[in-house]
Design a protein around this motif. Structure first.
Motif, PDB file in Angstrom:
ATOM      1  N   ASN A   3       0.839  -1.193   0.000  1.00 55.43           N
ATOM      2  CA  ASN A   3       0.000   0.000   0.000  1.00 55.43           C
ATOM      3  C   ASN A   3       0.873   1.241   0.000  1.00 55.43           C
ATOM      4  OD1 ASN A   3      -2.368  -1.415  -0.033  1.00 55.43           O
ATOM      5  ND2 ASN A   3      -2.713  -1.282   2.158  1.00 55.43           N
ATOM      6  N   LEU A 122      -0.917   3.719  -7.825  1.00 55.97           N
ATOM      7  CA  LEU A 122      -2.000   2.736  -7.891  1.00 55.97           C
ATOM      8  C   LEU A 122      -2.381   2.386  -9.330  1.00 55.97           C
ATOM      9  CD1 LEU A 122      -4.177   4.207  -5.028  1.00 55.97           C
ATOM     10  CD2 LEU A 122      -3.004   2.000  -4.996  1.00 55.97           C
ATOM     11  N   LEU A 134      -8.643  -2.178  -8.872  1.00 57.19           N
ATOM     12  CA  LEU A 134      -8.504  -1.683  -7.499  1.00 57.19           C
ATOM     13  C   LEU A 134      -9.653  -2.146  -6.599  1.00 57.19           C
ATOM     14  CD1 LEU A 134      -7.329   1.975  -8.220  1.00 57.19           C
ATOM     15  CD2 LEU A 134      -5.922   0.043  -7.443  1.00 57.19           C
ATOM     16  N   ARG A 137      -9.366  -3.338  -2.996  1.00 54.78           N
ATOM     17  CA  ARG A 137      -8.148  -2.720  -2.450  1.00 54.78           C
ATOM     18  C   ARG A 137      -8.414  -1.282  -2.018  1.00 54.78           C
ATOM     19  NH1 ARG A 137      -2.560  -1.567  -5.435  1.00 54.78           N
ATOM     20  NH2 ARG A 137      -1.385  -1.061  -3.571  1.00 54.78           N
ATOM     21  N   CYS A 138      -9.064  -0.509  -2.878  1.00 51.08           N
ATOM     22  CA  CYS A 138      -9.487   0.848  -2.547  1.00 51.08           C
ATOM     23  C   CYS A 138     -10.988   0.815  -2.260  1.00 51.08           C
ATOM     24  CB  CYS A 138      -9.207   1.811  -3.701  1.00 51.08           C
ATOM     25  SG  CYS A 138      -7.474   2.177  -3.956  1.00 51.08           S
TER      26      CYS A 138
END
Length: 146
Positions: A3, A122, A134, A137-138
């Protein structure tokens, strides 16, 4: 990929952006999101750029594990502000499957977010496939009016 960490200048820049939004210098685009701190119980504010799809508003957490994201996960009641307008909302975190189509639209609907997420490492550009990847993850939240 680990991250990414926010750049050192992000918090000071956020304070300037929030002040400009609160006093009405910036009228379109960013809003101020205020959530309750999960540890302190105190209000915590950050600028965000919500986007709309099919009449619903959403926001993407630009950094996995960002403080405001973890605060919203712990207490989803929040306030959105822009100038003198304040709105109480409930933040509903979407599953990765629900988030995928929204993340695909993000680069078109929030072009300023593309450079932010690119600088964070990212994504490499405004490619819908990269944004869709993503998911999970996001965090992606929907705003429901309270």
């Amino acid at each position: 990929m680990a991250n990414p960490r926010p750049p050192w200048w992000l918090k000071p820049m956020n304070k300037v952006l929030m002040a400009a939004t609160r006093i009405g210098i910036i009228k379109d685009g960013p809003m101020v999101l205020t959530v309750t701190g999960r540890k302190s119980g105190q209000p915590r504010s950050t600028p965000i750029t919500p986007f709309e799809v099919d009449g619903r508003r959403y926001v993407v957490g630009g950094f996995p594990g960002a403080d405001w994201v973890r605060n919203a996960q712990a207490n989803p009641e929040a306030v959105l502000s822009q100038g003198k307008t304040r709105e109480r909302v409930r933040m509903v975190e979407l599953s990765a499957e629900e988030a995928r189509p929204l993340l695909r639209q993000f680069p078109v609907l929030v072009p300023t977010g593309v450079s932010f997420m690119k600088n964070a490492g990212l994504v490499t550009g405004p490619h819908p496939d990269e944004f869709e990847a993503l998911a999970g993850r996001c965090s992606v939240f929907r705003f429901d009016t309270v």
